[in-house]
Design an enzyme around this catalytic site. Structure first.
Site, PDB file in Angstrom:
ATOM      1  N   GLY A  17       0.831  -1.210   0.000  1.00 28.67           N
ATOM      2  CA  GLY A  17       0.000   0.000   0.000  1.00 28.67           C
ATOM      3  C   GLY A  17       0.862   1.254   0.000  1.00 28.67           C
ATOM      4  N   GLY A  43      -3.717  -1.928  -2.311  1.00 30.86           N
ATOM      5  CA  GLY A  43      -2.301  -1.836  -2.683  1.00 30.86           C
ATOM      6  C   GLY A  43      -2.085  -2.468  -4.055  1.00 30.86           C
ATOM      7  N   LEU A  68      -1.418 -17.023   9.824  1.00 29.52           N
ATOM      8  CA  LEU A  68      -0.169 -16.979   9.064  1.00 29.52           C
ATOM      9  C   LEU A  68       0.953 -17.556   9.925  1.00 29.52           C
ATOM     10  CD1 LEU A  68       1.413 -15.736   6.541  1.00 29.52           C
ATOM     11  CD2 LEU A  68       1.878 -13.806   8.067  1.00 29.52           C
ATOM     12  N   THR A  97     -10.859  -7.270   8.783  1.00 31.26           N
ATOM     13  CA  THR A  97      -9.423  -7.034   8.566  1.00 31.26           C
ATOM     14  C   THR A  97      -8.773  -6.466   9.831  1.00 31.26           C
ATOM     15  OG1 THR A  97      -9.652  -6.751   6.192  1.00 31.26           O
ATOM     16  CG2 THR A  97      -7.768  -5.679   7.206  1.00 31.26           C
ATOM     17  N   LYS A 110       2.922 -13.634  19.478  1.00 33.81           N
ATOM     18  CA  LYS A 110       3.017 -14.400  20.731  1.00 33.81           C
ATOM     19  C   LYS A 110       3.843 -15.673  20.501  1.00 33.81           C
ATOM     20  CE  LYS A 110      -0.364 -17.118  23.067  1.00 33.81           C
ATOM     21  NZ  LYS A 110      -1.810 -17.313  23.212  1.00 33.81           N
ATOM     22  N   TYR A 150     -14.541   1.155  10.221  1.00 36.44           N
ATOM     23  CA  TYR A 150     -13.115   1.517  10.303  1.00 36.44           C
ATOM     24  C   TYR A 150     -12.757   1.950  11.731  1.00 36.44           C
ATOM     25  CZ  TYR A 150      -8.704   3.834   8.981  1.00 36.44           C
ATOM     26  OH  TYR A 150      -7.378   4.221   8.868  1.00 36.44           O
ATOM     27  N   ARG A 191      -9.323   9.928  -1.096  1.00 33.62           N
ATOM     28  CA  ARG A 191      -8.945  10.832  -0.019  1.00 33.62           C
ATOM     29  C   ARG A 191      -8.734  12.237  -0.593  1.00 33.62           C
ATOM     30  NH1 ARG A 191      -4.859   7.164   3.583  1.00 33.62           N
ATOM     31  NH2 ARG A 191      -4.595   6.010   1.640  1.00 33.62           N
TER      32      ARG A 191
HETATM   33  P1  NAD Z   1      -3.476   1.731   1.716  1.00 32.50           P
HETATM   34  O1  NAD Z   1      -4.881   1.415   1.410  1.00 32.50           O
HETATM   35  O2  NAD Z   1      -2.617   2.267   0.626  1.00 32.50           O
HETATM   36  O3  NAD Z   1      -2.739   0.449   2.312  1.00 32.50           O
HETATM   37  C1  NAD Z   1      -3.383  -0.591   2.989  1.00 32.50           C
HETATM   38  C2  NAD Z   1      -2.837  -1.892   2.446  1.00 32.50           C
HETATM   39  O4  NAD Z   1      -3.447  -2.987   3.150  1.00 32.50           O
HETATM   40  C3  NAD Z   1      -3.149  -2.090   0.969  1.00 32.50           C
HETATM   41  O5  NAD Z   1      -1.981  -2.487   0.288  1.00 32.50           O
HETATM   42  C4  NAD Z   1      -4.213  -3.189   0.973  1.00 32.50           C
HETATM   43  O6  NAD Z   1      -4.214  -3.962  -0.209  1.00 32.50           O
HETATM   44  C5  NAD Z   1      -3.828  -3.970   2.206  1.00 32.50           C
HETATM   45  N1  NAD Z   1      -4.924  -4.757   2.784  1.00 32.50           N
HETATM   46  C6  NAD Z   1      -6.192  -4.362   3.027  1.00 32.50           C
HETATM   47  N2  NAD Z   1      -6.904  -5.353   3.582  1.00 32.50           N
HETATM   48  C7  NAD Z   1      -6.052  -6.410   3.702  1.00 32.50           C
HETATM   49  C8  NAD Z   1      -6.199  -7.730   4.199  1.00 32.50           C
HETATM   50  N3  NAD Z   1      -7.365  -8.166   4.693  1.00 32.50           N
HETATM   51  N4  NAD Z   1      -5.121  -8.546   4.161  1.00 32.50           N
HETATM   52  C9  NAD Z   1      -3.938  -8.114   3.653  1.00 32.50           C
HETATM   53  N5  NAD Z   1      -3.754  -6.880   3.169  1.00 32.50           N
HETATM   54  C10 NAD Z   1      -4.795  -6.038   3.199  1.00 32.50           C
HETATM   55  O7  NAD Z   1      -3.490   2.717   2.957  1.00 32.50           O
HETATM   56  P2  NAD Z   1      -2.299   3.433   3.740  1.00 32.50           P
HETATM   57  O8  NAD Z   1      -2.590   4.871   3.733  1.00 32.50           O
HETATM   58  O9  NAD Z   1      -0.978   2.959   3.281  1.00 32.50           O
HETATM   59  O10 NAD Z   1      -2.583   2.918   5.224  1.00 32.50           O
HETATM   60  C11 NAD Z   1      -1.768   1.969   5.875  1.00 32.50           C
HETATM   61  C12 NAD Z   1      -2.238   1.812   7.313  1.00 32.50           C
HETATM   62  O11 NAD Z   1      -2.125   3.052   8.001  1.00 32.50           O
HETATM   63  C13 NAD Z   1      -3.697   1.368   7.439  1.00 32.50           C
HETATM   64  O12 NAD Z   1      -3.803   0.445   8.481  1.00 32.50           O
HETATM   65  C14 NAD Z   1      -4.412   2.640   7.788  1.00 32.50           C
HETATM   66  O13 NAD Z   1      -5.580   2.386   8.524  1.00 32.50           O
HETATM   67  C15 NAD Z   1      -3.366   3.379   8.596  1.00 32.50           C
HETATM   68  N6  NAD Z   1      -3.612   4.825   8.562  1.00 32.50           N
HETATM   69  C16 NAD Z   1      -3.327   5.555   7.439  1.00 32.50           C
HETATM   70  C17 NAD Z   1      -3.608   6.918   7.425  1.00 32.50           C
HETATM   71  C18 NAD Z   1      -3.303   7.769   6.227  1.00 32.50           C
HETATM   72  O14 NAD Z   1      -3.645   8.943   6.248  1.00 32.50           O
HETATM   73  N7  NAD Z   1      -2.678   7.276   5.191  1.00 32.50           N
HETATM   74  C19 NAD Z   1      -4.167   7.528   8.552  1.00 32.50           C
HETATM   75  C20 NAD Z   1      -4.453   6.742   9.661  1.00 32.50           C
HETATM   76  C21 NAD Z   1      -4.154   5.401   9.665  1.00 32.50           C
HETATM   77  N1  UDP Z   2      -1.897 -17.477  14.747  1.00 31.66           N
HETATM   78  C1  UDP Z   2      -1.270 -17.258  13.542  1.00 31.66           C
HETATM   79  N2  UDP Z   2       0.063 -17.542  13.451  1.00 31.66           N
HETATM   80  C2  UDP Z   2       0.788 -18.038  14.489  1.00 31.66           C
HETATM   81  C3  UDP Z   2       0.112 -18.253  15.716  1.00 31.66           C
HETATM   82  C4  UDP Z   2      -1.229 -17.954  15.817  1.00 31.66           C
HETATM   83  O1  UDP Z   2      -1.868 -16.803  12.578  1.00 31.66           O
HETATM   84  O2  UDP Z   2       1.977 -18.266  14.319  1.00 31.66           O
HETATM   85  C5  UDP Z   2      -3.333 -17.177  14.851  1.00 31.66           C
HETATM   86  C6  UDP Z   2      -4.123 -18.384  15.279  1.00 31.66           C
HETATM   87  O3  UDP Z   2      -4.716 -18.918  14.127  1.00 31.66           O
HETATM   88  C7  UDP Z   2      -5.135 -17.844  16.248  1.00 31.66           C
HETATM   89  C8  UDP Z   2      -4.748 -16.402  16.510  1.00 31.66           C
HETATM   90  O4  UDP Z   2      -3.498 -16.202  15.856  1.00 31.66           O
HETATM   91  O5  UDP Z   2      -6.415 -17.834  15.671  1.00 31.66           O
HETATM   92  C9  UDP Z   2      -4.598 -16.096  17.959  1.00 31.66           C
HETATM   93  O6  UDP Z   2      -3.602 -16.906  18.521  1.00 31.66           O
HETATM   94  P1  UDP Z   2      -3.587 -17.224  20.054  1.00 31.66           P
HETATM   95  O7  UDP Z   2      -2.417 -18.118  20.299  1.00 31.66           O
HETATM   96  O8  UDP Z   2      -3.623 -15.981  20.828  1.00 31.66           O
HETATM   97  O9  UDP Z   2      -4.976 -17.901  20.314  1.00 31.66           O
HETATM   98  P2  UDP Z   2      -5.504 -19.366  20.139  1.00 31.66           P
HETATM   99  O10 UDP Z   2      -4.665 -20.071  19.117  1.00 31.66           O
HETATM  100  O11 UDP Z   2      -5.350 -19.940  21.490  1.00 31.66           O
HETATM  101  O12 UDP Z   2      -6.901 -19.152  19.713  1.00 31.66           O
HETATM  102  N1  UDP Z   3     -13.032  15.896   1.230  1.00 30.38           N
HETATM  103  C1  UDP Z   3     -13.449  16.854   0.298  1.00 30.38           C
HETATM  104  N2  UDP Z   3     -13.407  16.520  -1.026  1.00 30.38           N
HETATM  105  C2  UDP Z   3     -12.968  15.309  -1.464  1.00 30.38           C
HETATM  106  C3  UDP Z   3     -12.545  14.349  -0.517  1.00 30.38           C
HETATM  107  C4  UDP Z   3     -12.600  14.684   0.827  1.00 30.38           C
HETATM  108  O1  UDP Z   3     -13.843  17.968   0.650  1.00 30.38           O
HETATM  109  O2  UDP Z   3     -12.949  15.091  -2.686  1.00 30.38           O
HETATM  110  C5  UDP Z   3     -13.056  16.252   2.667  1.00 30.38           C
HETATM  111  C6  UDP Z   3     -13.759  15.247   3.558  1.00 30.38           C
HETATM  112  O3  UDP Z   3     -15.140  15.523   3.646  1.00 30.38           O
HETATM  113  C7  UDP Z   3     -13.035  15.444   4.877  1.00 30.38           C
HETATM  114  C8  UDP Z   3     -11.628  15.838   4.469  1.00 30.38           C
HETATM  115  O4  UDP Z   3     -11.715  16.271   3.118  1.00 30.38           O
HETATM  116  O5  UDP Z   3     -13.616  16.500   5.602  1.00 30.38           O
HETATM  117  C9  UDP Z   3     -10.624  14.692   4.587  1.00 30.38           C
HETATM  118  O6  UDP Z   3     -11.157  13.584   3.898  1.00 30.38           O
HETATM  119  P1  UDP Z   3     -10.349  12.247   3.668  1.00 30.38           P
HETATM  120  O7  UDP Z   3     -11.292  11.270   3.028  1.00 30.38           O
HETATM  121  O8  UDP Z   3      -9.076  12.530   2.956  1.00 30.38           O
HETATM  122  O9  UDP Z   3      -9.913  11.760   5.107  1.00 30.38           O
HETATM  123  P2  UDP Z   3     -10.668  11.594   6.518  1.00 30.38           P
HETATM  124  O10 UDP Z   3     -12.064  12.124   6.410  1.00 30.38           O
HETATM  125  O11 UDP Z   3     -10.650  10.145   6.776  1.00 30.38           O
HETATM  126  O12 UDP Z   3      -9.851  12.406   7.427  1.00 30.38           O
END
Ligand code: NAD
Ligand code: UDP
Ligand code: UDP
Length: 325
Positions: A17, A43, A68, A97, A110, A150, A191
Site C-alpha cells: 500500500g 495496494g 499466518l 481485517t 506471541k 473503520y 482521499r
Molecule cells: P493503503 O490502502 O494504501 O494500504 C493498505 C494496504 O493494506 C493495501 O496495500 C491493501 O491492499 C492492504 N490490505 C487491506 N486489507 C487487507 C487484508 N485483509 N489482508 C492483507 N492486506 C490487506 O493505505 P495506507 O494509507 O498505506 O494505510 C496503511 C495503514 O495506516 C492502514 O492500516 C491505515 O488504517 C493506517 N492509517 C493511514 C492513514 C493515512 O492517512 N494514510 C491515517 C491513519 C491510519
Molecule cells: N496465529 C497465527 N500464526 C501463528 C500463531 C497464531 O496466525 O503463528 C493465529 C491463530 O490462528 C489464532 C490467533 O493467531 O487464531 C490467535 O492466537 P492465540 O495463540 O492468541 O490464540 P488461540 O490459538 O489460542 O486461539
Molecule cells: N473531502 C473533500 N473533497 C474530497 C474528498 C474529501 O472535501 O474530494 C473532505 C472530507 O469531507 C473530509 C476531508 O476532506 O472532511 C478529509 O477527507 P479524507 O477522506 O481525505 O480523510 P478523513 O475524512 O478520513 O480524514
C-alpha cells in the site's frame, strides 16, 4: 554502524500500500529482511515493483484475516484500507481485517516472540470534542454509522493489543496516525489530497465537501514513516499509544486553494454534500512523540504537496488519464 547482528526479519502487512511500500523500502535500506504481505485490495504490485529483485525482499499474497505461520522478529501491522471510499466499499471485510487481522498477527507475535506495531488512527477519536487530540482522550465515535467499520475496527484492534500485552506480555507499539499524504497514494483513492491533485491536474472540478471549513492536519509520508520506525525502535516501556501527525491545521478549503495555486490549474471549486459523520476538526497533540521519540515532522504542506503533485503528474504522463484513475 549496522552489523549483521542488527539485521531483523520484518513482516509488513499491507506492505504494497501507500505507507507500507515506503516503509518496506526504508527497512531494506536499513539492512533488514522484509516479508511484505498484502491481499492487493487497495495496494498494487506496482508500488513494490522496484523492490521485487532485492535479495532481502519477499512478497506474499495473503489476507490477514487468515492465520499466518512464518518466523519473524518484528511485525508492522498496516493491512487495512484507509480511505473512506475503500473502507466503506465492503464494511464487514473492513472490520474483519482490523479485528481478525489483529488477532492473527498478535497470535503470531506471541508464538514467535516478535515485537508488533499497530497502525492505528486518529479516527479512533471520531468527531473529537477535545482539540487538539491528546492520547488520553477517549474519543467521540458513532458505533453504528458508515465510518464505524473503520473506527470501531481500529478501536477493537487497540483493545486486543492491550489485552495481549497484559495477558501474554507481548511487546507492543500502538501508533495513532493522522492524515498522511505523499507519492504512491492511490490516484483513485478518494482521499482529499489525491482527489484534489488529480482533479486539478485533469482540469476537472475540485469537489469540496460541505462548506470546506472542516479541518485536517496533513503529515508528509516520509515524516510519518520516520516516526513509525522510531516508535518500533523505542525502548520497550513505550507501549502506550503515540500520536504521529503534523500539528499544522488547515481547512479543506485552504487545501483546495493551495493545490490550485501549486498546480496552476484552471479547475473551479464545486460544493458537494458533507459525508455522514465527517469529523469537523482534527489536529494531533504530539507531545508524547516529541518527548518519548524525539520526533517531529519537518516537511511543510507546500513542500510535500509539491512532491506529491510531481508524482501524480508522472503517473498521468506514463499511464494516461484513463489508466491512472
Ligand atoms: P493503503 O490502502 O494504501 O494500504 C493498505 C494496504 O493494506 C493495501 O496495500 C491493501 O491492499 C492492504 N490490505 C487491506 N486489507 C487487507 C487484508 N485483509 N489482508 C492483507 N492486506 C490487506 O493505505 P495506507 O494509507 O498505506 O494505510 C496503511 C495503514 O495506516 C492502514 O492500516 C491505515 O488504517 C493506517 N492509517 C493511514 C492513514 C493515512 O492517512 N494514510 C491515517 C491513519 C491510519
Ligand atoms: N496465529 C497465527 N500464526 C501463528 C500463531 C497464531 O496466525 O503463528 C493465529 C491463530 O490462528 C489464532 C490467533 O493467531 O487464531 C490467535 O492466537 P492465540 O495463540 O492468541 O490464540 P488461540 O490459538 O489460542 O486461539
Ligand atoms: N473531502 C473533500 N473533497 C474530497 C474528498 C474529501 O472535501 O474530494 C473532505 C472530507 O469531507 C473530509 C476531508 O476532506 O472532511 C478529509 O477527507 P479524507 O477522506 O481525505 O480523510 P478523513 O475524512 O478520513 O480524514
Amino acid at each position: 554502524m549496522f552489523s549483521l547482528d542488527d539485521r531483523r526479519r520484518i513482516l509488513v502487512t499491507g506492505g504494497s500500500g501507500f505507507l507500507g511500500s515506503y516503509l518496506s523500502e526504508k527497512l531494506l535500506e536499513a539492512g533488514h529482511e522484509v516479508l511484505c504481505l498484502d491481499n492487493f485490495f487497495t495496494g498494487t504490485r506496482m508500488n513494490v515493483e522496484h523492490l521485487l529483485d532485492h535479495k532481502r525482499f519477499e512478497l506474499l499474497r495473503h489476507d490477514v484475516c487468515q492465520p499466518l505461520f512464518v518466523e519473524v522478529d518484528e511485525i508492522y501491522n498496516l493491512a487495512c484500507p484507509a480511505s473512506p471510499v475503500h473502507y466503506q466499499f465492503d464494511p464487514v471485510q473492513t472490520t474483519k481485517t482490523s479485528v481478525l487481522g489483529a488477532i492473527n498477527m498478535l497470535g503470531l507475535a506471541k508464538r514467535v516472540k516478535a515485537k508488533i506495531l499497530q497502525a492505528s488512527t486518529s479516527e479512533i477519536y471520531g468527531d473529537p470534542q477535545v482539540h487538539p487530540q491528546p492520547e488520553e482522550y477517549w474519543g467521540n465515535v458513532n458505533p453504528i454509522g458508515v465510518r464505524s467499520c473503520y473506527d470501531e475496527g481500529k478501536r477493537c484492534a487497540e483493545t486486543l493489543f492491550y489485552d495481549y500485552y497484559r495477558q501474554n506480555n507481548i511487546n507492543i507499539r500502538v501508533m495513532r496516525i493522522f492524515n498522511t499524504y505523499g507519492p504512491r497514494m492511490h490516484p483513485n483513492d478518494g482521499r482529499v489530497v489525491s482527489n484534489f491533485i488529480m482533479q486539478a491536474l485533469m482540469n476537472k472540478p475540485i469537489t469540496l465537501y460541505g462548506d470546506g471549513m472542516q479541518t485536517r492536519s496533513f503529515c508528509y509520508r516520509d515524516d510519518l514513516v520516520d516516526g513509525m520506525i522510531k516508535l518500533m525502535n523505542a525502548p520497550d516501556h513505550i507501549s502506550m499509544p503515540i500520536n504521529i501527525g503534523n500539528p499544522k491545521e488547515f481547512t479543506i478549503k485552504q487545501l483546495a486553494e493551495l493545490v490550485l495555486e501549486l498546480t496552476g490549474s484552471k479547475s473551479r471549486i464545486i460544493r458537494e454534500p458533507l459525508p455522514q459523520d465527517d469529523p469537523l476538526q482534527r489536529k494531533p497533540d504530539i507531545t508524547r512523540a516529541r518527548d518519548y521519540l524525539g520526533w517531529r515532522p519537518t516537511t511543510e504542506l507546500r513542500e510535500g504537496l509539491g512532491k506529491t503533485i510531481q508524482y501524480f503528474e508522472q503517473l498521468l504522463s506514463k499511464h494516461g488519464e484513463a489508466e491512472a484513475v
